[in-house]
Enzyme design. Structure first.
Site, PDB file in Angstrom:
ATOM      1  N   GLU A   1       0.304  -9.820  -0.450  1.00  0.00           N
ATOM      2  CA  GLU A   1      -1.106 -10.178  -0.324  1.00  0.00           C
ATOM      3  C   GLU A   1      -1.764 -10.331  -1.697  1.00  0.00           C
ATOM      4  O   GLU A   1      -2.583 -11.231  -1.899  1.00  0.00           O
ATOM      5  CB  GLU A   1      -1.841  -9.147   0.528  1.00  0.00           C
ATOM      6  CG  GLU A   1      -1.428  -9.222   1.994  1.00  0.00           C
ATOM      7  CD  GLU A   1      -2.118  -8.196   2.858  1.00  0.00           C
ATOM      8  OE1 GLU A   1      -2.869  -8.605   3.761  1.00  0.00           O
ATOM      9  OE2 GLU A   1      -1.911  -6.983   2.618  1.00  0.00           O
TER      10      GLU A   1
ATOM     11  N   GLY B   1       1.061  -5.406   0.913  1.00  0.00           N
ATOM     12  CA  GLY B   1      -0.035  -5.630  -0.015  1.00  0.00           C
ATOM     13  C   GLY B   1       0.399  -6.293  -1.314  1.00  0.00           C
ATOM     14  O   GLY B   1      -0.396  -6.959  -1.978  1.00  0.00           O
TER      15      GLY B   1
ATOM     16  N   ALA C   1       0.845  -1.194   0.000  1.00  0.00           N
ATOM     17  CA  ALA C   1       0.000   0.000   0.000  1.00  0.00           C
ATOM     18  C   ALA C   1       0.883   1.247   0.000  1.00  0.00           C
ATOM     19  O   ALA C   1       1.992   1.243   0.545  1.00  0.00           O
ATOM     20  CB  ALA C   1      -0.921   0.009   1.211  1.00  0.00           C
TER      21      ALA C   1
ATOM     22  N   GLU D   1       4.117  -5.137   7.982  1.00  0.00           N
ATOM     23  CA  GLU D   1       3.152  -4.265   8.658  1.00  0.00           C
ATOM     24  C   GLU D   1       3.313  -4.218  10.169  1.00  0.00           C
ATOM     25  O   GLU D   1       3.157  -3.153  10.768  1.00  0.00           O
ATOM     26  CB  GLU D   1       1.712  -4.704   8.320  1.00  0.00           C
ATOM     27  CG  GLU D   1       1.286  -4.410   6.902  1.00  0.00           C
ATOM     28  CD  GLU D   1       1.616  -5.513   5.912  1.00  0.00           C
ATOM     29  OE1 GLU D   1       1.012  -5.524   4.835  1.00  0.00           O
ATOM     30  OE2 GLU D   1       2.473  -6.367   6.210  1.00  0.00           O
TER      31      GLU D   1
END
Length: 165
Positions: free
Chosen positions: A102, A99, A54, A122
């Protein structure tokens, strides 16, 4: 029948911001409506990086409700990758962090080059992976290993990724 979805945001190492997320969402809607699509390849046009995760610089400018909406949309978009009735393949060269990992986990298959590196950093930023990684990673590598990777945020390379499954 091969749909190639290219991540192309070199100035931010393919970090997913609002515009890129909108583009991913739009691409998924188009693929879902295309009866000629047989497979989706997700790759990067940026050398040495798949996706940095992100866009945290953009996220810092968001209020709490905007962050919640962004993360929910990100999770829903990655779930739409997972739910496609055709195979999805992440082609990972370079870094797939947060992300980005992910996104790769939401695909059916992951193909990576020798330079691929992965992590869910994170927890080092005092946040939780919010786009489904905490659910998808244990299904792929097992619960104990997933916990270790999530809790520590440690990086691992392509060889270790293959050995983990």
């Amino acid at each position: 029948g091969i749909v190639e979805l290219r991540l192309e945001r070199p100035e931010a190492r393919n970090a997913i911001g609002k515009e890129m997320l909108k583009g991913l969402r739009s691409a998924m809607d188009k693929v879902g409506a295309d009866p000629t699509a047989n497979v989706v390849l997700v790759a990067s046009s940026v050398p040495k990086v798949f996706c940095a995760g992100a866009d945290l610089k953009e996220r810092r400018l968001m209020g709490p409700s905007e962050v919640r909406e962004f993360v929910n949309t990100l999770r829903a978009t990655f779930s739409s990758f997972e739910a496609l009735p055709i195979p999805t393949i992440a082609v990972v060269e370079g870094a797939a962090f947060g992300g980005g990992l992910e996104l790769a986990l939401s695909c059916d298959l992951r193909i990576c080059g020798e330079s691929a590196t992965f992590s869910l950093p994170e927890t080092g930023l005092a946040i939780i992976p919010g786009a489904g990684g905490t659910q998808r990673l244990p299904r792929i590598v097992g619960r104990a290993r997933a916990k270790e990777l999530i809790f520590t945020g440690r990086r691992f390379d392509a060889t270790e990724a293959v050995n983990m499954g």
